[in-house]
Write an enzyme that holds these catalytic residues in place. Structure first.
Site, PDB file in Angstrom:
ATOM      1  N   ARG A 161      10.348  -5.727  -3.264  1.00  0.00           N
ATOM      2  CA  ARG A 161       9.190  -4.318  -3.402  1.00  0.00           C
ATOM      3  C   ARG A 161       8.120  -5.514  -4.649  1.00  0.00           C
ATOM      4  O   ARG A 161       8.210  -4.995  -5.306  1.00  0.00           O
ATOM      5  CB  ARG A 161       9.678  -3.705  -4.297  1.00  0.00           C
ATOM      6  CG  ARG A 161      10.343  -2.760  -3.414  1.00  0.00           C
ATOM      7  CD  ARG A 161       9.468  -1.898  -2.378  1.00  0.00           C
ATOM      8  NE  ARG A 161       9.967  -1.216  -1.674  1.00  0.00           N
ATOM      9  CZ  ARG A 161      11.019  -0.946  -0.536  1.00  0.00           C
ATOM     10  NH1 ARG A 161      10.682  -2.133  -0.102  1.00  0.00           N
ATOM     11  NH2 ARG A 161      10.763  -0.110   0.107  1.00  0.00           N
ATOM     12  N   SER A 235       8.937   6.153  -2.468  1.00  0.00           N
ATOM     13  CA  SER A 235      10.462   6.103  -3.843  1.00  0.00           C
ATOM     14  C   SER A 235       9.276   5.952  -5.159  1.00  0.00           C
ATOM     15  O   SER A 235       8.683   4.665  -5.581  1.00  0.00           O
ATOM     16  CB  SER A 235      10.712   5.006  -3.438  1.00  0.00           C
ATOM     17  OG  SER A 235      11.280   5.141  -2.206  1.00  0.00           O
ATOM     18  N   GLU A 331       8.640   2.101  -9.377  1.00  0.00           N
ATOM     19  CA  GLU A 331       7.779   1.239  -8.053  1.00  0.00           C
ATOM     20  C   GLU A 331       5.825   1.230  -8.087  1.00  0.00           C
ATOM     21  O   GLU A 331       5.356   0.752  -7.419  1.00  0.00           O
ATOM     22  CB  GLU A 331       8.553   1.285  -7.279  1.00  0.00           C
ATOM     23  CG  GLU A 331       8.453   0.534  -5.557  1.00  0.00           C
ATOM     24  CD  GLU A 331       8.053   1.065  -4.376  1.00  0.00           C
ATOM     25  OE1 GLU A 331       6.859   1.807  -4.408  1.00  0.00           O
ATOM     26  OE2 GLU A 331       9.008   0.962  -3.499  1.00  0.00           O
TER      27      GLU A 331
HETATM   28  P1  FAD Z   1      -2.604   1.841  -2.425  1.00  0.00           P
HETATM   29  O1  FAD Z   1      -1.470   2.441  -3.136  1.00  0.00           O
HETATM   30  O2  FAD Z   1      -4.173   2.442  -2.545  1.00  0.00           O
HETATM   31  O3  FAD Z   1      -2.907   0.386  -4.033  1.00  0.00           O
HETATM   32  C1  FAD Z   1      -1.153  -0.139  -4.272  1.00  0.00           C
HETATM   33  C2  FAD Z   1      -1.449  -1.399  -4.976  1.00  0.00           C
HETATM   34  O4  FAD Z   1      -2.003  -2.353  -4.049  1.00  0.00           O
HETATM   35  C3  FAD Z   1      -2.746  -0.873  -6.070  1.00  0.00           C
HETATM   36  O5  FAD Z   1      -2.065  -1.208  -7.096  1.00  0.00           O
HETATM   37  C4  FAD Z   1      -3.547  -1.639  -5.377  1.00  0.00           C
HETATM   38  O6  FAD Z   1      -4.974  -2.012  -6.251  1.00  0.00           O
HETATM   39  C5  FAD Z   1      -3.201  -2.821  -4.307  1.00  0.00           C
HETATM   40  N1  FAD Z   1      -3.788  -3.471  -3.242  1.00  0.00           N
HETATM   41  C6  FAD Z   1      -4.468  -2.324  -2.330  1.00  0.00           C
HETATM   42  N2  FAD Z   1      -5.553  -2.920  -1.124  1.00  0.00           N
HETATM   43  C7  FAD Z   1      -5.167  -4.280  -1.947  1.00  0.00           C
HETATM   44  C8  FAD Z   1      -5.821  -5.588  -1.321  1.00  0.00           C
HETATM   45  N3  FAD Z   1      -6.524  -5.311  -0.239  1.00  0.00           N
HETATM   46  N4  FAD Z   1      -5.815  -6.292  -2.113  1.00  0.00           N
HETATM   47  C9  FAD Z   1      -5.812  -6.370  -3.336  1.00  0.00           C
HETATM   48  N5  FAD Z   1      -4.712  -5.567  -3.948  1.00  0.00           N
HETATM   49  C10 FAD Z   1      -4.833  -3.845  -2.574  1.00  0.00           C
HETATM   50  N6  FAD Z   1       6.413   1.682   0.424  1.00  0.00           N
HETATM   51  C11 FAD Z   1       7.633   0.640   1.363  1.00  0.00           C
HETATM   52  O7  FAD Z   1       8.022  -0.352   0.996  1.00  0.00           O
HETATM   53  N7  FAD Z   1       8.478   1.234   2.091  1.00  0.00           N
HETATM   54  C12 FAD Z   1       8.941   2.176   2.887  1.00  0.00           C
HETATM   55  O8  FAD Z   1       9.640   2.752   3.223  1.00  0.00           O
HETATM   56  C13 FAD Z   1       7.829   3.324   2.081  1.00  0.00           C
HETATM   57  N8  FAD Z   1       8.092   4.527   2.455  1.00  0.00           N
HETATM   58  C14 FAD Z   1       6.347   5.453   1.945  1.00  0.00           C
HETATM   59  C15 FAD Z   1       7.171   6.740   2.205  1.00  0.00           C
HETATM   60  C16 FAD Z   1       5.931   7.868   2.150  1.00  0.00           C
HETATM   61  C17 FAD Z   1       5.846   9.142   2.584  1.00  0.00           C
HETATM   62  C18 FAD Z   1       4.614   7.271   1.047  1.00  0.00           C
HETATM   63  C19 FAD Z   1       3.353   8.609   0.525  1.00  0.00           C
HETATM   64  C20 FAD Z   1       4.421   5.922   0.242  1.00  0.00           C
HETATM   65  C21 FAD Z   1       5.878   5.204   0.757  1.00  0.00           C
HETATM   66  N9  FAD Z   1       5.604   3.447   0.617  1.00  0.00           N
HETATM   67  C22 FAD Z   1       6.547   2.818   1.286  1.00  0.00           C
HETATM   68  C23 FAD Z   1       4.640   3.674  -0.714  1.00  0.00           C
HETATM   69  C24 FAD Z   1       3.307   3.101   0.193  1.00  0.00           C
HETATM   70  O9  FAD Z   1       2.946   3.745   1.063  1.00  0.00           O
HETATM   71  C25 FAD Z   1       3.253   1.167   0.486  1.00  0.00           C
HETATM   72  O10 FAD Z   1       3.524   1.247  -0.705  1.00  0.00           O
HETATM   73  C26 FAD Z   1       2.068   1.426   0.793  1.00  0.00           C
HETATM   74  O11 FAD Z   1       1.985  -0.278   1.141  1.00  0.00           O
HETATM   75  C27 FAD Z   1       0.883   1.147   0.224  1.00  0.00           C
HETATM   76  O12 FAD Z   1      -0.503   0.947   0.576  1.00  0.00           O
HETATM   77  P2  FAD Z   1      -1.841   1.988  -0.005  1.00  0.00           P
HETATM   78  O13 FAD Z   1      -2.781   0.837   1.039  1.00  0.00           O
HETATM   79  O14 FAD Z   1      -1.579   3.271   0.341  1.00  0.00           O
HETATM   80  O15 FAD Z   1      -1.849   0.682  -1.024  1.00  0.00           O
HETATM   81  N1  EPU Z   2      21.158   9.209  -1.943  1.00  0.00           N
HETATM   82  C1  EPU Z   2      21.564  10.200  -2.987  1.00  0.00           C
HETATM   83  N2  EPU Z   2      20.854  10.951  -3.124  1.00  0.00           N
HETATM   84  C2  EPU Z   2      19.352  10.943  -2.829  1.00  0.00           C
HETATM   85  C3  EPU Z   2      18.918   9.785  -2.284  1.00  0.00           C
HETATM   86  C4  EPU Z   2      19.577   8.874  -2.030  1.00  0.00           C
HETATM   87  O1  EPU Z   2      22.635  10.142  -2.869  1.00  0.00           O
HETATM   88  O2  EPU Z   2      18.358  12.624  -4.079  1.00  0.00           O
HETATM   89  C5  EPU Z   2      22.306   7.743  -1.714  1.00  0.00           C
HETATM   90  C6  EPU Z   2      21.918   8.402   0.432  1.00  0.00           C
HETATM   91  O3  EPU Z   2      22.986   8.486   0.131  1.00  0.00           O
HETATM   92  C7  EPU Z   2      22.855   6.754   0.313  1.00  0.00           C
HETATM   93  C8  EPU Z   2      21.496   6.102  -1.027  1.00  0.00           C
HETATM   94  O4  EPU Z   2      21.030   6.588  -1.760  1.00  0.00           O
HETATM   95  O5  EPU Z   2      23.531   6.630  -0.004  1.00  0.00           O
HETATM   96  C9  EPU Z   2      20.219   5.236  -0.036  1.00  0.00           C
HETATM   97  O6  EPU Z   2      19.092   6.311   0.750  1.00  0.00           O
HETATM   98  P1  EPU Z   2      18.178   6.173   1.528  1.00  0.00           P
HETATM   99  O7  EPU Z   2      18.774   5.455   2.424  1.00  0.00           O
HETATM  100  O8  EPU Z   2      17.552   7.254   1.757  1.00  0.00           O
HETATM  101  O9  EPU Z   2      17.637   5.349   1.212  1.00  0.00           O
HETATM  102  P2  EPU Z   2      16.578   4.214  -0.544  1.00  0.00           P
HETATM  103  O10 EPU Z   2      17.614   3.941  -0.881  1.00  0.00           O
HETATM  104  O11 EPU Z   2      16.683   5.502  -1.448  1.00  0.00           O
HETATM  105  C10 EPU Z   2      14.925   3.170  -0.278  1.00  0.00           C
HETATM  106  C11 EPU Z   2      13.121   2.886   0.192  1.00  0.00           C
HETATM  107  C12 EPU Z   2      12.480   3.375   0.773  1.00  0.00           C
HETATM  108  C13 EPU Z   2      12.826   3.134   2.323  1.00  0.00           C
HETATM  109  C14 EPU Z   2      13.727   3.268   2.463  1.00  0.00           C
HETATM  110  C15 EPU Z   2      14.908   3.104   3.993  1.00  0.00           C
HETATM  111  C16 EPU Z   2      13.763   1.985  -1.643  1.00  0.00           C
HETATM  112  C17 EPU Z   2      12.121   1.892  -3.538  1.00  0.00           C
HETATM  113  N3  EPU Z   2      13.562   2.723  -1.902  1.00  0.00           N
HETATM  114  O12 EPU Z   2      14.947   3.968  -0.314  1.00  0.00           O
HETATM  115  O13 EPU Z   2      11.256   2.805   0.648  1.00  0.00           O
HETATM  116  O14 EPU Z   2      12.050   3.669   3.210  1.00  0.00           O
HETATM  117  O15 EPU Z   2      15.214   2.304   1.445  1.00  0.00           O
HETATM  118  O16 EPU Z   2      14.996   1.730   4.225  1.00  0.00           O
HETATM  119  O17 EPU Z   2      13.559   0.498  -1.849  1.00  0.00           O
HETATM  120  C18 EPU Z   2       9.357   3.717  -0.554  1.00  0.00           C
HETATM  121  O18 EPU Z   2       9.122   2.356  -0.982  1.00  0.00           O
HETATM  122  O19 EPU Z   2       8.588   4.152  -1.735  1.00  0.00           O
HETATM  123  C19 EPU Z   2      10.380   3.801  -0.016  1.00  0.00           C
HETATM  124  C20 EPU Z   2      10.837   5.067   0.622  1.00  0.00           C
END
Ligand code: FAD
Ligand code: EPU
Length: 335
Positions: A161, A235, A331
């Site tokens: 991240r 997250s 994050e």
């Molecule tokens: P924004 O929220 O618009 O911007 C994020 C940051 O980047 C800000 O600081 C912004 O200024 C900057 N930025 C954006 N675009 C640019 C650009 N073109 N140039 C310079 N700076 C820029 N993330 C994960 O890594 N893994 C996941 O599994 C994951 N799951 C998610 C699930 C949900 C339901 C949600 C809501 C979010 C999740 N995210 C996850 C977080 C998010 O989706 C990612 O970080 C995504 O890449 C953000 O993209 P955005 O375009 O919405 O960025």
């Molecule tokens: N867990 C709990 N309680 C909870 C949530 C999770 O005990 O309420 C435990 C689960 O049981 C498991 C462990 O935590 O043992 C990991 O959980 P999970 O697989 O759901 O993934 P996570 O670590 O919570 C991360 C990323 C997610 C990504 C998933 C899948 C980060 C900060 N988050 O979540 O990314 O989608 O793994 O790879 O690394 C995001 O960045 O926004 C995001 C959603």
């Protein structure tokens, strides 16, 4: 055209209302230059899909929303295809396009909200894959000079991240395109536990990239709130990376604490688990709280303020620190 006093509520997945003093969209580097040439030297916020930020107050500066679209084929051989993607393309649409053309590498990253341009910002990751695994290079507009600079993988300094754009180059660049290398001969990655279970459930033995994508979509949909229904930014905290001594200490009272190997002999703990153990999972305070199915996700049920979510995150950090001696790091980008 620069608009004034725009409510950012439709532009962030938390659904937080906050007024941007000035707001403009751009769909080319020339348009960025035009907008920036006559601007006051006020603060800039570059916006993609708004899915990784928390607006805690009105924004007194200029919001620049990225709408650079388009795909360009860079190279193709028997094994790989390289494609340059406009930063304003929607990430999941790009993933679906790859799967439709049977190009592998991003299927584990299905259904992550947001735009292509933000994908390198925090090296998006899920289910055992990070964007660095398919990343070739990016182009970015240098705000100070107006030049477009190219960054290769090493220059981006990707980590968990993390990238150079969140650290030493923070606020200096607007990412305009990203080039990814995709596979024609796929290396299927189903090692992340939940994927194996999902495939078994569906009786799939030799998964295709489409099967992996479908499994990831099913898992994500079962536990992550859909921002169109409940405001959130995924997250809210990173999973903390700690010394093994910290893990051993927690294991004395909680034998089954989830943990994963991390570089430099460290271990990654699950922040969701720590937050749940600290008693926060599913807690609701008025119209916001901690998600019922995933304690790592803070949610806005109905028109809460960004500052309220921020204060909730501070309480969670304090409680986890007190209970486990581990400091959680946010994050989500706090604005
Ligand atoms: P924004 O929220 O618009 O911007 C994020 C940051 O980047 C800000 O600081 C912004 O200024 C900057 N930025 C954006 N675009 C640019 C650009 N073109 N140039 C310079 N700076 C820029 N993330 C994960 O890594 N893994 C996941 O599994 C994951 N799951 C998610 C699930 C949900 C339901 C949600 C809501 C979010 C999740 N995210 C996850 C977080 C998010 O989706 C990612 O970080 C995504 O890449 C953000 O993209 P955005 O375009 O919405 O960025
Ligand atoms: N867990 C709990 N309680 C909870 C949530 C999770 O005990 O309420 C435990 C689960 O049981 C498991 C462990 O935590 O043992 C990991 O959980 P999970 O697989 O759901 O993934 P996570 O670590 O919570 C991360 C990323 C997610 C990504 C998933 C899948 C980060 C900060 N988050 O979540 O990314 O989608 O793994 O790879 O690394 C995001 O960045 O926004 C995001 C959603």
């Amino acid at each position: 055209m620069i608009q004034t006093n725009i409510d950012l509520k439709p532009f962030n997945t938390f659904g937080i209302s906050a007024i941007a003093k000035r707001f403009a969209t751009f769909s080319s580097t020339e348009e960025i230059t035009n907008i920036l040439t006559n601007r006051d030297k006020d603060e800039l916020l570059v916006l993609g899909g708004g899915s990784n930020l928390l607006l805690t107050q009105d924004f007194e500066g200029l919001v620049l929303k990225n709408e650079i679209r388009g795909y360009e084929l860079i190279s193709e051989d028997d094994d790989f295809v390289s494609v340059k993607v406009g930063a304003g393309e929607i990430w999941h649409e790009f993933v679906l396009m790859c799967i439709g053309k049977n190009l592998g590498g991003v299927e584990n990253l299905s259904l992550i909200p947001g735009h292509v341009g933000a994908s390198p910002m925090q090296n998006i990751g899920a289910y055992g894959v990070e964007i660095k695994d398919v990343f070739v290079s990016l182009e970015a507009y240098h705000i100070e000079s107006g030049e477009v600079h190219t960054f290769d993988k090493a220059a981006c300094k990707f980590g968990y991240r993390e990238s150079v754009f969140k650290r030493s180059l923070k606020g200096q660049y607007i990412i305009t395109s990203v080039t990814y290398q995709l596979t024609k001969k796929h290396a299927i990655n189903s090692s992340y536990g939940a994927i194996e279970d999902e495939l078994k459930k569906q009786l799939i033995e030799n998964p295709t990239i489409k099967d992996i994508s479908d499994a990831v979509i099913a898992i994500r949909s079962s536990k992550l709130p859909n921002p169109e229904e409940i405001g959130n930014a995924g997250s809210f905290f990173k999973n903390p990376v700690v010394d093994t001594t910290v893990l051993e200490q927690i294991q004395e009272s909680h034998e089954s604490v989830p943990n994963y190997p991390a570089p430099d002999n460290k271990v990654k703990l699950a922040a969701g688990w720590l937050i749940e153990q600290a008693g926060w999972k599913g807690k609701t305070l008025n119209n916001f709280g901690v998600h019922k199915k995933q304690a790592l996700v803070l949610v806005n049920y109905d028109n809460c303020k960004g500052q309220e979510i921020f204060d909730l995150s501070t309480s969670i950090i304090n409680d986890v620190k007190e209970k486990f001696g581990v400091t959680l790091e946010r994050e989500v980008n706090i604005i």
